[in-house]
Structure formats: C-alpha cells, structure tokens
Scaffold this motif. Sequence first.
Motif, PDB file in Angstrom:
ATOM      1  N   VAL A  38       0.868  -1.184   0.000  1.00  0.00           N
ATOM      2  CA  VAL A  38       0.000   0.000   0.000  1.00  0.00           C
ATOM      3  C   VAL A  38       0.899   1.226   0.000  1.00  0.00           C
ATOM      4  O   VAL A  38       1.837   1.316   0.791  1.00  0.00           O
ATOM      5  CB  VAL A  38      -0.916   0.033   1.249  1.00  0.00           C
ATOM      6  N   ILE A  54      -8.776   1.742   1.103  1.00  0.00           N
ATOM      7  CA  ILE A  54      -8.458   1.055  -0.147  1.00  0.00           C
ATOM      8  C   ILE A  54      -9.043  -0.347  -0.073  1.00  0.00           C
ATOM      9  O   ILE A  54      -8.786  -1.073   0.894  1.00  0.00           O
ATOM     10  CB  ILE A  54      -6.937   0.978  -0.387  1.00  0.00           C
ATOM     11  N   ASP A  87      -5.177  -3.085   8.467  1.00  0.00           N
ATOM     12  CA  ASP A  87      -4.817  -3.770   7.229  1.00  0.00           C
ATOM     13  C   ASP A  87      -5.400  -5.181   7.274  1.00  0.00           C
ATOM     14  O   ASP A  87      -4.746  -6.119   7.742  1.00  0.00           O
ATOM     15  CB  ASP A  87      -3.303  -3.807   7.069  1.00  0.00           C
TER      16      ASP A  87
END
Length: 133
Positions: A38, A54, A87
Amino acid sequence: MLSALALALSMIVTGPSDHAPARYELDLSLMRDGEPAVLAKTIIVEDGTANVTINDASGTFEMNASLNPVQGDADVDALSLYVTINDGDAQPQEPHLLIKRGQTARVVIGQEGPDGKMSEGLTLTLTPIQTDD
C-alpha cells in the motif's frame, strides 16, 4: 452578561485567527514480503483529520489520522499526530507522535530482511507543505 464579557475578553487575549491552519502531507508505505503493498498519500491540516480507504483483492486497508495542537502548558509549537492503521486481519497499528509545528516527522515500524531493507512493516512520514505568502 458575564458570558458575553468572557467571550469578548477571550477574543482580545487570543486575537483573531489571521492565518489558515498549516497543511501537511501524510505519506504511508506498507510493505509485505519485501514489496510495497500500500502506498497512500493525503493532506491533513492542523486541528483536522484525514482518512484513506483502499479495497482490493487482498482485502480492505484503512488509515485514519488526526493532527491537533498539544493542549495545556506544554510547548505551544507542539502537535500531536495520532494514526490508526487497519490492514485486513493484521494487528492494527496506532502510531502516536508528538512533533514540533512546521517540522518533518517520520516513524518506521517493522522488520528488516537480510539485505537491510524493510521486509514487513510501515513507514509514515508527515511533511509540512510550503505555501507562498
């Protein structure tokens, strides 16, 4: 009556806001297996927040950041940067930095591989944006 007087006195003491809050660029690089997973870049202002989300094949990545002046009798030029990084199913990271207003700050969290480069982890950089005054 007293509250109006207190408000007037506080405006005299603090004065009008004669400049816009300083702007900073917030960069995040997240590494997995030695490869960038990322790369995120956003703008955050003093006393403000920034959010990046994202969604891709590997899941959802989310970063929430706040940049606030330090309250109290401490250094009046200090800012507090608080970031929450999610994440996917990984353990959330929550770096918290105290920085001097107008300065660049960087935090690196992770593990190096045998070559000395980051193999797993993140790099977070806060850089002031110069304005033409």
